[in-house]
Design a protein around this motif. Structure first.
Motif, short mmCIF file in Angstrom:
data_model
loop_
_atom_site.label_atom_id
_atom_site.label_comp_id
_atom_site.label_asym_id
_atom_site.label_seq_id
_atom_site.Cartn_x
_atom_site.Cartn_y
_atom_site.Cartn_z
N TRP A 1 4.10 47.12 38.04
CA TRP A 1 4.02 48.28 38.93
C TRP A 1 5.29 49.10 38.74
O TRP A 1 6.39 48.55 38.75
CB TRP A 1 3.88 47.86 40.39
N ASP B 1 11.06 54.94 49.36
CA ASP B 1 9.96 54.37 48.57
C ASP B 1 8.92 55.43 48.20
O ASP B 1 7.98 55.14 47.46
CB ASP B 1 9.27 53.26 49.36
N ARG C 1 7.14 53.17 39.61
CA ARG C 1 7.07 54.33 40.48
C ARG C 1 7.96 55.44 39.93
O ARG C 1 8.92 55.18 39.22
CB ARG C 1 7.47 53.99 41.91
N TYR D 1 3.03 55.86 42.37
CA TYR D 1 3.05 54.49 41.90
C TYR D 1 2.00 54.31 40.81
O TYR D 1 0.85 54.75 40.95
CB TYR D 1 2.78 53.53 43.05
N ARG E 1 10.76 57.17 35.63
CA ARG E 1 9.89 56.10 36.09
C ARG E 1 10.66 54.79 36.09
O ARG E 1 11.35 54.46 35.12
CB ARG E 1 8.66 56.00 35.18
N GLY F 1 -1.99 56.85 38.55
CA GLY F 1 -1.00 56.92 39.61
C GLY F 1 -1.63 57.19 40.97
O GLY F 1 -2.70 57.80 41.08
N SER G 1 9.55 59.26 41.33
CA SER G 1 9.70 60.31 42.34
C SER G 1 10.23 61.56 41.64
O SER G 1 10.78 61.47 40.54
CB SER G 1 10.61 59.86 43.47
N ALA H 1 6.98 57.95 46.32
CA ALA H 1 6.86 58.15 44.87
C ALA H 1 5.39 58.08 44.49
O ALA H 1 4.54 57.71 45.30
CB ALA H 1 7.63 57.07 44.11
#
Length: 118
Positions: free
Chosen positions: A36, A90, A38, A94, A45, A111, A40, A92
């Motif tokens: 996983w 957190d 993420r 994902y 990434r 995503g 932003s 973002a």
């Protein structure tokens, strides 16, 4: 052709929880180590965590350790990211990724957006 489809993102208040799912089609999930990630805005990434294809062992970034949990259901060809005690940082998009025999994450989902409000 391997396809990964994430779901479960959304808007949640700080301290809340979300569970993301990544459904894999085209090849048996058990063959892949899954990760996983993420991203932003304005940032690269980053790897959130991963789960091995054989032992099911997991590893996490320090920023999410103790709050996020990755699991997999090979029978359903699905990997999950349980996110608890969410923080605004957190927020973002994902992504899930599948790491192939090449050692690279060669397959990616489209995503899913996670937004944590303060």
């Amino acid at each position: 052709q391997v396809q990964l489809v994430e779901s479960g993102g959304g808007l949640v208040q700080a301290g809340g929880s979300l569970r993301l799912s990544c459904a894999v089609s085209g090849r048996a999930l058990w063959k892949y180590t899954m990760g996983w990630f993420r991203q932003s805005p304005g940032k690269e990434r980053e790897l959130v965590g991963g789960i091995s294809w054989n032992s099911g062992s997991t590893g996490y970034a320090d920023s999410v350790k103790g709050r996020f949990t990755i699991s997999r259901d090979n029978a359903k060809n699905t990997v999950y990211l349980q996110m608890n005690s969410l923080k605004p940082e957190d927020t973002a998009v994902y992504y899930c990724g599948a790491r192939t025999e090449s050692g690279q994450y060669d397959y990616w989902g489209q995503g899913t957006q996670v937004t944590v409000s303060s």
